[in-house]
Design an enzyme around this catalytic site. Sequence first.
Site, mmCIF file in Angstrom:
data_model
loop_
_atom_site.group_PDB
_atom_site.id
_atom_site.type_symbol
_atom_site.label_atom_id
_atom_site.label_comp_id
_atom_site.label_asym_id
_atom_site.label_seq_id
_atom_site.Cartn_x
_atom_site.Cartn_y
_atom_site.Cartn_z
ATOM 1 N N ASN A 12 2.957 0.117 17.529
ATOM 2 C CA ASN A 12 3.066 1.565 17.665
ATOM 3 C C ASN A 12 3.913 2.092 16.511
ATOM 4 O O ASN A 12 5.116 1.852 16.437
ATOM 5 C CB ASN A 12 3.703 1.909 19.017
ATOM 6 C CG ASN A 12 3.794 3.399 19.272
ATOM 7 O OD1 ASN A 12 4.276 4.148 18.434
ATOM 8 N ND2 ASN A 12 3.339 3.824 20.436
ATOM 9 N N GLY A 14 5.003 4.971 15.723
ATOM 10 C CA GLY A 14 6.097 5.861 16.102
ATOM 11 C C GLY A 14 7.323 5.090 16.545
ATOM 12 O O GLY A 14 8.447 5.404 16.146
ATOM 13 N N ASP A 72 10.277 -1.927 26.786
ATOM 14 C CA ASP A 72 9.307 -1.320 27.685
ATOM 15 C C ASP A 72 9.951 -0.057 28.190
ATOM 16 O O ASP A 72 11.115 -0.056 28.599
ATOM 17 C CB ASP A 72 8.917 -2.242 28.835
ATOM 18 C CG ASP A 72 7.638 -1.773 29.512
ATOM 19 O OD1 ASP A 72 6.727 -1.309 28.799
ATOM 20 O OD2 ASP A 72 7.540 -1.848 30.749
ATOM 21 N N HIS A 189 16.394 7.871 25.281
ATOM 22 C CA HIS A 189 16.526 6.625 26.036
ATOM 23 C C HIS A 189 16.455 5.419 25.122
ATOM 24 O O HIS A 189 17.220 4.466 25.262
ATOM 25 C CB HIS A 189 15.417 6.552 27.090
ATOM 26 C CG HIS A 189 14.024 6.716 26.551
ATOM 27 N ND1 HIS A 189 13.659 7.767 25.729
ATOM 28 C CD2 HIS A 189 12.899 5.963 26.698
ATOM 29 C CE1 HIS A 189 12.383 7.648 25.408
ATOM 30 N NE2 HIS A 189 11.900 6.567 25.978
ATOM 31 N N ARG A 190 15.547 5.465 24.147
ATOM 32 C CA ARG A 190 15.371 4.339 23.238
ATOM 33 C C ARG A 190 16.593 4.209 22.334
ATOM 34 O O ARG A 190 17.067 3.109 22.056
ATOM 35 C CB ARG A 190 14.087 4.527 22.433
ATOM 36 C CG ARG A 190 13.464 3.233 21.978
ATOM 37 C CD ARG A 190 12.059 3.447 21.449
ATOM 38 N NE ARG A 190 11.094 3.565 22.533
ATOM 39 C CZ ARG A 190 10.411 4.658 22.826
ATOM 40 N NH1 ARG A 190 10.576 5.753 22.123
ATOM 41 N NH2 ARG A 190 9.553 4.670 23.821
#
Length: 207
Positions: A12, A14, A72, A189-190
């Site tokens: 991914n 992004g 995740d 959050h990441r």
Amino acid sequence: MTKATIVLATRNAGKVAELADALRAYGLDVLGLDAFPQVGEIEETGTTFEENALLKARAVAEATGHVAVADDSGLEVDALERRPGVYSARYSDDTPDLPGDTRDARNNAKLLLELDGVPAERRTARFRCVMAACTPDGRHVFAEGAWEGHIALAPEGDNGFGYDPLFIDPQSGLHSAQLSRDEKNARSHRGKALRRLLELWPAFWRG
């Protein structure tokens, strides 16, 4: 801490860009899975964020011989009993005839459909992320972050991916997709999970 190559267990673009920005600041060489075509698709068979993150990190570490970092993450909407959760990326797959040319667009359309008629004060939600770092010999560590907010009535913004156009950041009042990458890394959050992982990194690296 010795400089090292870290493999982000994703294709991914992004996610690679978002996470690589922060990891490079710590003197780490960062590669995504596009640099390792021998690594096939990793099926997310876990029922929790932790299970899926470790499953991916372990598989990539074993296949590449490098420390791997996987995450995740997903959206938990309180009015929907914390759905879509671990199924966030494929939320719309079982719902035909949704508008949108991409899976992200269809996921957003399904979310709005399921929240139709739900008042603003009950549209509370959070992005949640669990990161796992794993060595080729199986040592691993987890880090977690959450970003509280609420779901808008309509999408706004062109930055980001996934549910970013619908998620409103309470600090700025903007949709996540309206934030710059730096602003998003500071709040998301990441970003929070990554900062926690980096706090744990020296002890993890020393083994």
